[in-house]
Design an enzyme around this catalytic site. Sequence first.
Site, PDB file in Angstrom:
ATOM      1  N   ALA A  65       0.714  -1.423  -0.303  1.00  0.00           N
ATOM      2  CA  ALA A  65      -0.086   0.093  -0.268  1.00  0.00           C
ATOM      3  C   ALA A  65       1.170   1.025   0.083  1.00  0.00           C
ATOM      4  CB  ALA A  65      -0.698  -0.581   1.231  1.00  0.00           C
ATOM      5  N   GLY A 108       0.748  -5.240   1.217  1.00  0.00           N
ATOM      6  CA  GLY A 108      -0.265  -5.088   0.361  1.00  0.00           C
ATOM      7  C   GLY A 108      -0.327  -5.516  -1.172  1.00  0.00           C
ATOM      8  N   GLU A 111      -0.736  -9.031  -0.825  1.00  0.00           N
ATOM      9  CA  GLU A 111      -2.039  -8.977  -0.377  1.00  0.00           C
ATOM     10  C   GLU A 111      -3.027  -9.100  -1.823  1.00  0.00           C
ATOM     11  OE1 GLU A 111      -2.307  -6.094   2.991  1.00  0.00           O
ATOM     12  OE2 GLU A 111      -3.044  -7.149   3.782  1.00  0.00           O
ATOM     13  N   GLU A 131       4.358  -5.074   7.185  1.00  0.00           N
ATOM     14  CA  GLU A 131       3.887  -4.169   7.536  1.00  0.00           C
ATOM     15  C   GLU A 131       4.328  -3.309   9.560  1.00  0.00           C
ATOM     16  OE1 GLU A 131       2.229  -6.600   5.982  1.00  0.00           O
ATOM     17  OE2 GLU A 131       1.138  -4.710   4.703  1.00  0.00           O
TER      18      GLU A 131
HETATM   19  C1  HXC Z   1       4.943   4.745  -0.950  1.00  0.00           C
HETATM   20  C2  HXC Z   1       6.823   3.397  -2.415  1.00  0.00           C
HETATM   21  C3  HXC Z   1       6.953   2.213  -1.632  1.00  0.00           C
HETATM   22  C4  HXC Z   1       5.837   2.148  -1.130  1.00  0.00           C
HETATM   23  C5  HXC Z   1       7.952   1.752  -2.560  1.00  0.00           C
HETATM   24  N1  HXC Z   1       8.375   3.356  -2.874  1.00  0.00           N
HETATM   25  N2  HXC Z   1       7.725   1.210  -1.787  1.00  0.00           N
HETATM   26  N3  HXC Z   1       6.313   5.052  -2.204  1.00  0.00           N
HETATM   27  N4  HXC Z   1       4.307   3.047  -0.768  1.00  0.00           N
HETATM   28  N5  HXC Z   1       5.235   0.980  -0.568  1.00  0.00           N
HETATM   29  C6  HXC Z   1       9.197   4.736  -3.550  1.00  0.00           C
HETATM   30  C7  HXC Z   1      10.187   4.852  -2.770  1.00  0.00           C
HETATM   31  O1  HXC Z   1      10.270   5.478  -1.821  1.00  0.00           O
HETATM   32  C8  HXC Z   1      10.802   5.421  -3.316  1.00  0.00           C
HETATM   33  O2  HXC Z   1      10.704   6.543  -3.950  1.00  0.00           O
HETATM   34  C9  HXC Z   1      10.455   4.368  -4.383  1.00  0.00           C
HETATM   35  O3  HXC Z   1       9.212   3.578  -4.451  1.00  0.00           O
HETATM   36  C10 HXC Z   1      12.166   2.887  -5.078  1.00  0.00           C
HETATM   37  O4  HXC Z   1      11.988   2.536  -3.710  1.00  0.00           O
HETATM   38  P1  HXC Z   1      13.606   2.246  -2.854  1.00  0.00           P
HETATM   39  O5  HXC Z   1      12.832   1.713  -1.543  1.00  0.00           O
HETATM   40  O6  HXC Z   1      14.362   3.954  -3.601  1.00  0.00           O
HETATM   41  O7  HXC Z   1      13.836   0.822  -4.098  1.00  0.00           O
HETATM   42  P2  HXC Z   1      14.445   0.146  -3.205  1.00  0.00           P
HETATM   43  O8  HXC Z   1      15.552   0.275  -2.776  1.00  0.00           O
HETATM   44  O9  HXC Z   1      15.482  -0.792  -4.494  1.00  0.00           O
HETATM   45  O10 HXC Z   1      14.493  -1.260  -2.215  1.00  0.00           O
HETATM   46  C11 HXC Z   1      13.244  -1.524  -2.344  1.00  0.00           C
HETATM   47  C12 HXC Z   1      12.219  -1.702  -1.588  1.00  0.00           C
HETATM   48  C13 HXC Z   1      11.498  -0.169  -0.749  1.00  0.00           C
HETATM   49  C14 HXC Z   1      12.611  -3.188  -0.616  1.00  0.00           C
HETATM   50  C15 HXC Z   1      10.813  -2.808  -2.410  1.00  0.00           C
HETATM   51  O11 HXC Z   1      10.807  -0.276  -1.024  1.00  0.00           O
HETATM   52  C16 HXC Z   1      10.761  -0.936   0.584  1.00  0.00           C
HETATM   53  O12 HXC Z   1      10.637  -1.706   1.499  1.00  0.00           O
HETATM   54  N6  HXC Z   1       9.695  -0.810   0.379  1.00  0.00           N
HETATM   55  C17 HXC Z   1       8.345  -0.407   0.901  1.00  0.00           C
HETATM   56  C18 HXC Z   1       8.339  -2.021   2.025  1.00  0.00           C
HETATM   57  C19 HXC Z   1       7.026  -1.902   2.194  1.00  0.00           C
HETATM   58  O13 HXC Z   1       7.369  -1.837   3.710  1.00  0.00           O
HETATM   59  N7  HXC Z   1       5.642  -2.581   1.944  1.00  0.00           N
HETATM   60  C20 HXC Z   1       4.711  -2.185   2.630  1.00  0.00           C
HETATM   61  C21 HXC Z   1       3.585  -1.108   2.805  1.00  0.00           C
HETATM   62  S1  HXC Z   1       2.702  -1.434   4.346  1.00  0.00           S
HETATM   63  P3  HXC Z   1      11.360   8.145  -3.628  1.00  0.00           P
HETATM   64  O14 HXC Z   1      10.114   8.870  -4.516  1.00  0.00           O
HETATM   65  O15 HXC Z   1      12.211   8.157  -2.467  1.00  0.00           O
HETATM   66  O16 HXC Z   1      12.841   8.141  -4.198  1.00  0.00           O
HETATM   67  C22 HXC Z   1       1.189  -2.510   3.546  1.00  0.00           C
HETATM   68  C23 HXC Z   1      -0.088  -2.650   4.430  1.00  0.00           C
HETATM   69  C24 HXC Z   1      -0.820  -2.565   4.045  1.00  0.00           C
HETATM   70  O17 HXC Z   1       1.444  -2.380   2.071  1.00  0.00           O
HETATM   71  C25 HXC Z   1      -2.580  -2.851   4.709  1.00  0.00           C
HETATM   72  C26 HXC Z   1      -2.086  -2.529   6.267  1.00  0.00           C
HETATM   73  C27 HXC Z   1      -2.481  -0.471   6.578  1.00  0.00           C
END
Ligand code: HXC
Length: 257
Positions: A65, A108, A111, A131
């Site tokens: 998400a 998400g 999911e 998360e």
């Molecule tokens: C918003 C995101 C994002 C996300 C990545 N980006 N994931 N933006 N929401 N979930 C954005 C980053 O901010 C970045 O933008 C760009 O995408 C590239 O990501 P990087 O982190 O620079 O890439 P990398 O170093 O290759 O790492 C990849 C990654 C990492 C390991 C997937 O991005 C990551 O850990 N993302 C979050 C994963 C996560 O926690 N997902 C769960 C979300 S919560 P900028 O502009 O900064 O360059 C969820 C909850 C559901 O899903 C319901 C509960 C409430």
Amino acid sequence: MSYQTLLIEKRDNVLLVRLNRPEALNALNSTVAQELIAVTAEADADDSIGCLVLTGSEKAFAAGADIKEMQPLTFQDVAVTDKFAEWSLFTGRRKPIIAAVAGYALGGGCELAMMCDFILAADSAKFGQPEIKLGTIPGMGGSQRLTRFVGKSKAMDMVLTGRMMDAAEAERCGLVSRVVPAAELVEEAVKVAAVIASMSQPVAAMAKEAVNRAFETTLTEGLIAERRLFHSTFALDDRSEGMAAFVERRAPDFKNR
Ligand code: HXC
């Protein structure tokens, strides 16, 4: 209809839907949710589509998400709007939807893949429910669907540690149906979808409904639901055609009726 966050391609009777927010690794913001709900509703209403494939990019199916969209939200914001409840519209669709996952399917994203009917994974796929590292928990079904897919022990491990699972582990534990080389993922998924699209659409919808009952209910209730759906296929011209074609040693010509 045109979409801001999706790329849509029709391949004969298959609708290929690509998540397209490369700047955010296909993070699921509210526009993506609305557009996926809309495109699947349109596909359900379109007789020329027999199956959908939902995919992302080589790097990410979806990295979760959209954290940046969620960050400012308060309890009131998420509780009053029942945030993420709209996904039940997506899971209620009748046409089969295959998730074709390469790269990250996190939070998400994992999911969403599990909301599809089955998952084909590239050997590059990585699944996770991270998360907990953000101070929250899965909110689009992860704690429930992952547990049903892989069992309590592995689901707990994933949800409590936030670790990722690679494609081989995902196949071993039954999260994905097959693993294919990343370069072949989309073509392979479209081929599988074309097989499904060659079947009778109402029968495919009944088959989907029957398998989904296994996720929702007891064995006894599920077996009753399955038999009623099975009996219902006997009301369809396509059931007569399918069996006649077998007996006459020819290919069936399903009319979706
Ligand atoms: C918003 C995101 C994002 C996300 C990545 N980006 N994931 N933006 N929401 N979930 C954005 C980053 O901010 C970045 O933008 C760009 O995408 C590239 O990501 P990087 O982190 O620079 O890439 P990398 O170093 O290759 O790492 C990849 C990654 C990492 C390991 C997937 O991005 C990551 O850990 N993302 C979050 C994963 C996560 O926690 N997902 C769960 C979300 S919560 P900028 O502009 O900064 O360059 C969820 C909850 C559901 O899903 C319901 C509960 C409430």
